[in-house]
Design an enzyme around this catalytic site. Structure first.
Site, mmCIF file in Angstrom:
data_model
loop_
_atom_site.group_PDB
_atom_site.id
_atom_site.type_symbol
_atom_site.label_atom_id
_atom_site.label_comp_id
_atom_site.label_asym_id
_atom_site.label_seq_id
_atom_site.Cartn_x
_atom_site.Cartn_y
_atom_site.Cartn_z
ATOM 1 N N HIS A 1 -15.006 -3.895 7.294
ATOM 2 C CA HIS A 1 -14.274 -3.632 6.050
ATOM 3 C C HIS A 1 -14.524 -4.702 4.982
ATOM 4 C CE1 HIS A 1 -12.215 -0.391 8.157
ATOM 5 N NE2 HIS A 1 -11.910 -1.250 9.121
ATOM 6 N N LYS B 1 0.810 -1.213 0.000
ATOM 7 C CA LYS B 1 0.000 0.000 0.000
ATOM 8 C C LYS B 1 0.847 1.268 0.000
ATOM 9 C CE LYS B 1 -3.835 -2.188 2.519
ATOM 10 N NZ LYS B 1 -4.814 -2.191 1.449
ATOM 11 N N GLU C 1 -2.941 7.109 7.972
ATOM 12 C CA GLU C 1 -3.727 7.981 7.098
ATOM 13 C C GLU C 1 -4.793 8.714 7.898
ATOM 14 O OE1 GLU C 1 -3.556 5.553 2.871
ATOM 15 O OE2 GLU C 1 -5.384 5.484 4.069
ATOM 16 N N ARG D 1 -6.834 -7.760 -10.189
ATOM 17 C CA ARG D 1 -7.561 -8.986 -10.524
ATOM 18 C C ARG D 1 -9.008 -8.621 -10.803
ATOM 19 N NH1 ARG D 1 -10.547 -9.213 -5.952
ATOM 20 N NH2 ARG D 1 -9.538 -8.686 -3.969
#
Length: 663
Positions: A235, A116, A200, A297
């Site tokens: 999530h 990430k 973040e 994907r």
């Protein structure tokens, strides 16, 4: 175009790929573990190969074994599906070395987006907006805490190699940072072998909006518009839709351009998804969306894109991987209508969405009302080894309201017995006023979870049908078998029977009186209620109750009964009569036949005094005798059978007088 491909996956995505390959005349090779030997994808493929034991590490993740099967079967290419090896660059390298095509991006593109922090740094360089935060290499705890202070709370700690909500912690206060950081690092290490994290800014009202992209080997890249995946729990996506509600035209254009820019930055080929998070505290705005990550994907939710564009994304994958250019240019793509996808899982929403296992004793998915992508059939087992998905229920409508109504109707028509599912929870989401209005964000489910999990009282009709089914009284309507007409009768006279059920943790003792052919009086909490069975087709019953004609489906198994009515499923356990109280009956005052049988011996008469444990009646069943005894001291109030009577399971044989009456 390829002549034969191997699908390195299982379940619904393997079945999905097989369908498109078959339409293109491509032969398919399935692989299976011990647990999947009789799975749907195995029977659908042109050929199938065993690859190992049930654990994925010993089967579906065995690169060498998969390549060997390619060689033996003559497969020219591998479709990875999603999950498993779909985003493993080492697998792509191994295939390339073996001369086998990978139906997906190149290994270097997967690596570029695999971490990430590196991906976000790359996106910043490419001019793609990213969430304010720290994505660097310094992992010192105090340093990271200082960065969090600079960013401003709340912040989100995320495992740099993470996905699926693992290694992720929200932190609202500086004093909570250290413990949250340690937890995220431990989870990142356990799940991905990498404890490193990034920090973040946490958006207080975010929406998860992603863009489907496609690239080819000629350098062309297009986007196929957005999907809104904001309905999440832990999530994990629950219901997805396309397009996104209230999406401004300028924002759609900006997000599409940013996604194409991201894909071109890594020379991307094949299907990919650029995931953005949008700050909707002031509504959707073209300057308030940020890159989260790229999935290199095909996504689980790709069908909603197919529904609004009319394109088959698996076909696009196959064509691009075989060297063809993209089937359409950006100007040739357009949005038509609205689509939803709901993920029907074997999971217990009321118990924290814990995965469930079991055998699908009854499975009806409304293929006449929705597109159903599924990898299981009735009789299949939901095992602990793999994702517990039962099906994806996908609908399309002219607009959002029509599509949502279709989704709710399809969910209400879905019938699954044998394991607990989230069908009721999904239906509750469809009825949620905020979701229906398009006012969605990633926190909706958590905020309203108590309301979404609220259970309406079980209708009396469901209890009655379960009781009739437990007593074997639902098999006679319109039957030509004269013996069926005797159900509920004892020696040509009316009888009382009792169904012993368990429901929502409580024991139900339901009294049933047979009033005639296919007519029964069932004693419910609201009082005695008459039910007339009008028609029975398989496990579907049409019945009248108080002038109201209704239809229900009843799935009956030795240990449980599931009643599907009013768009919901009601589960009832079937306790073993013989394992109940010492009197082998139901309750302390009534002696109930625990099985169909012959009254061999009747030891007492009405008015007779008895003691606890005294033999009262001997039943003969299957040439074995079963002695039923008194549960307490008392007086026999009434005897309803005679020696030589043939009785049904649940028939009331005798009753003790109430203790105050006996006195």
């Amino acid at each position: 175009m390829f002549k034969k491909i191997l699908i390195a996956n299982r379940g619904e995505i393997a079945c999905r790929v097989i369908k498109t390959a078959r339409q293109l005349g491509i032969k398919t090779v399935a692989v299976y573990s011990d647990a999947d030997a009789a799975a749907k994808h195995v029977t659908m493929a042109d050929e199938a190969w065993h690859i190992g034991p049930a654990p994925v590490a010993d089967s579906y993740l065995k690169t060498d074994t998969l390549i060997e099967v390619c060689r033996k079967s003559g497969a020219e290419a591998v479709h990875p599906g999603y999950g498993f090896l779909s985003e493993n660059p080492a697998f792509v390298d191994a295939l390339e070395k073996a001369g086998i095509a990978f139906i997906g991006p190149r290994a270097d593109a997967i690596r570029a987006m695999g971490l990430k922090d590196a991906a976000k740094a790359l996106m910043e360089k490419a001019g793609v907006p990213v969430v304010p935060g720290y994505h660097g290499d310094n992992q010192d705890a105090e340093f990271l805490k200082d960065r969090a202070n600079e960013i401003g709370y709340p912040v989100l700690i995320k495992a740099r190699a993470g996905g699926g909500g693992k290694g992720m912690r929200r932190v609202d206060r500086p004093e909570d940072f250290k413990a949250a950081l340690e937890g995220a690092q431990r989870e990142g290490q356990a799940s991905f072998g990498d404890p490193r994290v990034l920090i973040e800014k946490y958006l207080t009202k975010p929406r998860h909006i992603e863009i489907q992209v496609f690239g080819d080997s000629q350098g062309n890249v297009v986007h196929l518009f957005e999907r809104d995946c904001s309905l999440q729990r832990r999530h994990q996506k629950v219901i997805e839709e396309a397009p996104a509600p209230d999406m401004p035209t300028d924002m759609r254009a900006a997000m599409g351009q940013a996604a194409v820019k991201a894909a071109k930055a890594i020379n991307y080929t094949g299907a990919g998804t650029i995931e953005f998070i949008a700050d909707v505290s002031d509504g959707l705005r073209a300057d308030r969306f940020y890159f989260m990550e790229m999935n290199t994907r095909l996504q689980v939710e790709h069908p909603v894109t197919e529904m609004i564009t009319g394109e088959d994304l698996v076909e696009w994958q196959l064509r691009v991987a075989s060297g063809e250019p993209l089937p359409k240019t950006q100007d040739e793509l357009a949005i038509n209508g609205w689509a939803f996808e709901a993920r029907l899982y074997a999971e217990d929403a009321a118990k924290g969405f814990l995965p469930a296992i079991g055998t699908l004793t009854h499975l009806h998915l409304p293929e006449d009302m929705a597109r159903i992508d599924s990898g299981v059939r009735s009789g299949d087992e939901i095992s602990p080894f793999y994702d517990p998905m039962i099906a994806k229920v996908i609908v399309h409508g002219a607009d959002r309201g029509e599509a949502l109504a279709k989704l709710l109707a399809a969910l209400e028509a879905s019938r699954v017995a044998g394991c607990v599912t989230n069908a009721g929870f999904l239906a509750s989401l469809c009825r949620h006023s905020g979701f229906a209005a398009g006012d969605v964000d990633t926190g909706l489910i958590d905020r309203d979870l108590e309301t979404l999990l609220a259970v309406e009282p079980t209708p009396g009709a469901a209890i009655a049908l379960a009781a009739l089914s437990a007593l074997g009284l639902t098999g006679s309507a319109e039957s030509n078998d004269p013996w069926d007409q005797l159900s509920g009768w004892r020696m040509w006279t009316l009888s009382r029977q009792y169904a012993l059920l368990e429901h929502n943790g409580e024991r139900l003792d339901v009294e049933v009186h047979a009033l005639g052919k296919d007519r029964f009086e069932v004693h419910l909490e609201a009082g005695p209620t008459v039910f007339d069975l009008v028609k029975i087709e398989g496990d579907t019953l049409t019945f009248d109750c108080a002038g109201h004609r209704q239809t229900a489906t009843v799935s009956t198994e030795p240990d449980h009964i599931t009643v599907f009515c009013n768009g919901a499923a009601y589960e009832f356990g079937r306790p073993d009569h013989l394992a109940e109280d010492e009197d082998m009956g139901v309750g302390s005052d009534r002696l109930i036949a625990p099985m169909p049988g012959l009254v061999k011996v009747l030891n007492v008469t009405a008015g007779e005094e008895v003691t606890k444990g005294q033999p009262l009646i001997v039943l003969e069943a299957m040439k074995m005798e079963h002695t039923l005894t008194a549960s307490r001291d008392g007086t026999v109030g009434e005897v309803l059978v005679s020696a030589g009577d043939q009785v049904q399971d649940g028939t009331l044989l005798l009753a003790l007088a109430e203790e105050e009456d006996a006195a």
